[in-house]
Design a protein around this motif. Structure first.
Motif, PDB file in Angstrom:
ATOM      1  N   GLU A 113     -23.388 -15.097   0.460  1.00  0.00           N
ATOM      2  CA  GLU A 113     -23.643 -15.249   1.892  1.00  0.00           C
ATOM      3  C   GLU A 113     -22.393 -15.066   2.727  1.00  0.00           C
ATOM      4  O   GLU A 113     -21.298 -15.392   2.303  1.00  0.00           O
ATOM      5  CB  GLU A 113     -24.179 -16.649   2.199  1.00  0.00           C
ATOM      6  CG  GLU A 113     -25.491 -16.956   1.564  1.00  0.00           C
ATOM      7  CD  GLU A 113     -26.017 -18.309   1.973  1.00  0.00           C
ATOM      8  OE1 GLU A 113     -26.512 -18.442   3.112  1.00  0.00           O
ATOM      9  OE2 GLU A 113     -25.915 -19.240   1.156  1.00  0.00           O
ATOM     10  N   SER A 114     -22.633 -14.613   3.930  1.00  0.00           N
ATOM     11  CA  SER A 114     -21.599 -14.575   4.952  1.00  0.00           C
ATOM     12  C   SER A 114     -22.192 -15.134   6.238  1.00  0.00           C
ATOM     13  O   SER A 114     -21.998 -16.294   6.558  1.00  0.00           O
ATOM     14  CB  SER A 114     -21.068 -13.156   5.143  1.00  0.00           C
ATOM     15  OG  SER A 114     -20.056 -13.144   6.118  1.00  0.00           O
ATOM     16  N   SER A 126     -23.863 -18.510   6.153  1.00  0.00           N
ATOM     17  CA  SER A 126     -22.921 -19.618   5.910  1.00  0.00           C
ATOM     18  C   SER A 126     -23.432 -20.737   5.012  1.00  0.00           C
ATOM     19  O   SER A 126     -23.183 -21.907   5.261  1.00  0.00           O
ATOM     20  CB  SER A 126     -22.480 -20.221   7.237  1.00  0.00           C
ATOM     21  OG  SER A 126     -21.725 -19.297   7.964  1.00  0.00           O
ATOM     22  N   GLY A 127     -24.163 -20.388   3.975  1.00  0.00           N
ATOM     23  CA  GLY A 127     -24.635 -21.389   3.034  1.00  0.00           C
ATOM     24  C   GLY A 127     -26.065 -21.846   3.256  1.00  0.00           C
ATOM     25  O   GLY A 127     -26.598 -22.615   2.455  1.00  0.00           O
ATOM     26  N   GLN A 150     -28.268 -20.880   0.288  1.00  0.00           N
ATOM     27  CA  GLN A 150     -27.972 -21.749  -0.852  1.00  0.00           C
ATOM     28  C   GLN A 150     -28.554 -23.145  -0.631  1.00  0.00           C
ATOM     29  O   GLN A 150     -29.084 -23.747  -1.567  1.00  0.00           O
ATOM     30  CB  GLN A 150     -26.464 -21.820  -1.082  1.00  0.00           C
ATOM     31  CG  GLN A 150     -25.882 -20.494  -1.537  1.00  0.00           C
ATOM     32  CD  GLN A 150     -24.380 -20.563  -1.652  1.00  0.00           C
ATOM     33  OE1 GLN A 150     -23.881 -21.090  -2.633  1.00  0.00           O
ATOM     34  NE2 GLN A 150     -23.683 -20.027  -0.661  1.00  0.00           N
ATOM     35  N   THR A 152     -20.167 -18.350  -0.636  1.00  0.00           N
ATOM     36  CA  THR A 152     -20.124 -18.084   0.786  1.00  0.00           C
ATOM     37  C   THR A 152     -18.763 -17.477   1.050  1.00  0.00           C
ATOM     38  O   THR A 152     -17.747 -18.160   0.984  1.00  0.00           O
ATOM     39  CB  THR A 152     -20.324 -19.368   1.612  1.00  0.00           C
ATOM     40  OG1 THR A 152     -21.593 -19.929   1.268  1.00  0.00           O
ATOM     41  CG2 THR A 152     -20.289 -19.065   3.105  1.00  0.00           C
ATOM     42  N   TYR A 204     -16.913 -15.701   3.827  1.00  0.00           N
ATOM     43  CA  TYR A 204     -17.040 -15.480   5.264  1.00  0.00           C
ATOM     44  C   TYR A 204     -16.103 -14.392   5.786  1.00  0.00           C
ATOM     45  O   TYR A 204     -16.425 -13.704   6.724  1.00  0.00           O
ATOM     46  CB  TYR A 204     -16.779 -16.806   5.980  1.00  0.00           C
ATOM     47  CG  TYR A 204     -17.415 -16.907   7.336  1.00  0.00           C
ATOM     48  CD1 TYR A 204     -18.802 -16.967   7.465  1.00  0.00           C
ATOM     49  CD2 TYR A 204     -16.648 -16.953   8.485  1.00  0.00           C
ATOM     50  CE1 TYR A 204     -19.398 -17.062   8.706  1.00  0.00           C
ATOM     51  CE2 TYR A 204     -17.231 -17.048   9.725  1.00  0.00           C
ATOM     52  CZ  TYR A 204     -18.610 -17.101   9.834  1.00  0.00           C
ATOM     53  OH  TYR A 204     -19.202 -17.196  11.063  1.00  0.00           O
TER      54      TYR A 204
END
Length: 170
Positions: free
Chosen positions: A26-27, A30-31, A34, A52, A54
């Motif tokens: 993920e980016s 941001s989680g 998840q 994550t 970013y």
């Protein structure tokens, strides 16, 4: 954060039924993706983990993204997301993976737009890759939540479609 229970239950059921696993990169979300997986029933049976990443540097370091390609698009493109999906699946050794990248707030790099690219891979192949666009006045947390729910809905459809294809082959 509340995610639609029926959606989480269906994904969990489908993955457990086929004894398949998933990982996340993920980016922009941001989680959130998840977090959603951690809320699924019996998540430990199919969810292997995620990253994550970013910043451009972290995507290069942890997800094997080419630095020059990443710089050319500020690490936000459909191609970058597809590489993230494939590389996180390889890193965690999973059947399925999801990757997200994009912008949850309007910034000059995004053309003042809010959008996310996402990709879903299965057995080392990208099976779905698309872009979600939102109104530029959308609050960041609302954008991240919307992106997450949309991506989870797409995953549910892909996993179900895969199960149906397997059923017809057998």
């Amino acid at each position: 954060m509340d995610f639609p229970k029926i959606l989480l239950d269906k994904i969990s059921y489908y993955l457990i039924d086929r004894n398949e696993t998933i990982s996340i990169a993920e980016s922009v979300t941001s989680g959130f993706v998840q977090l959603a997986f951690s809320q699924m029933p019996d998540a430990e049976k199919f969810y292997r983990g995620g990253l994550t990443a970013y910043t451009l540097e972290e995507k290069v370091k942890h997800l094997g993204i080419d630095p020059s390609e990443a710089r050319a698009v500020n690490c936000v493109s459909q191609e970058i997301t597809e590489l993230m999906a494939l590389n996180v699946a390889e890193k965690f050794g999973t059947d399925w993976s999801i990757a997200t990248t994009g912008y949850a707030t309007p910034v000059p790099e995004s053309g003042e737009e809010i959008f996310a690219y996402y990709s879903i891979s299965y057995l080392g192949e990208i099976i779905l890759s698309d872009k979600i666009e939102l109104h530029p006045l959308t609050k960041a947390i609302d954008a991240q939540n919307y992106f997450t729910e949309c991506i989870l809905s797409c995953l549910r459809c892909e996993v179900k479609k895969h199960l149906l294809q397997l059923a017809f082959k057998n």
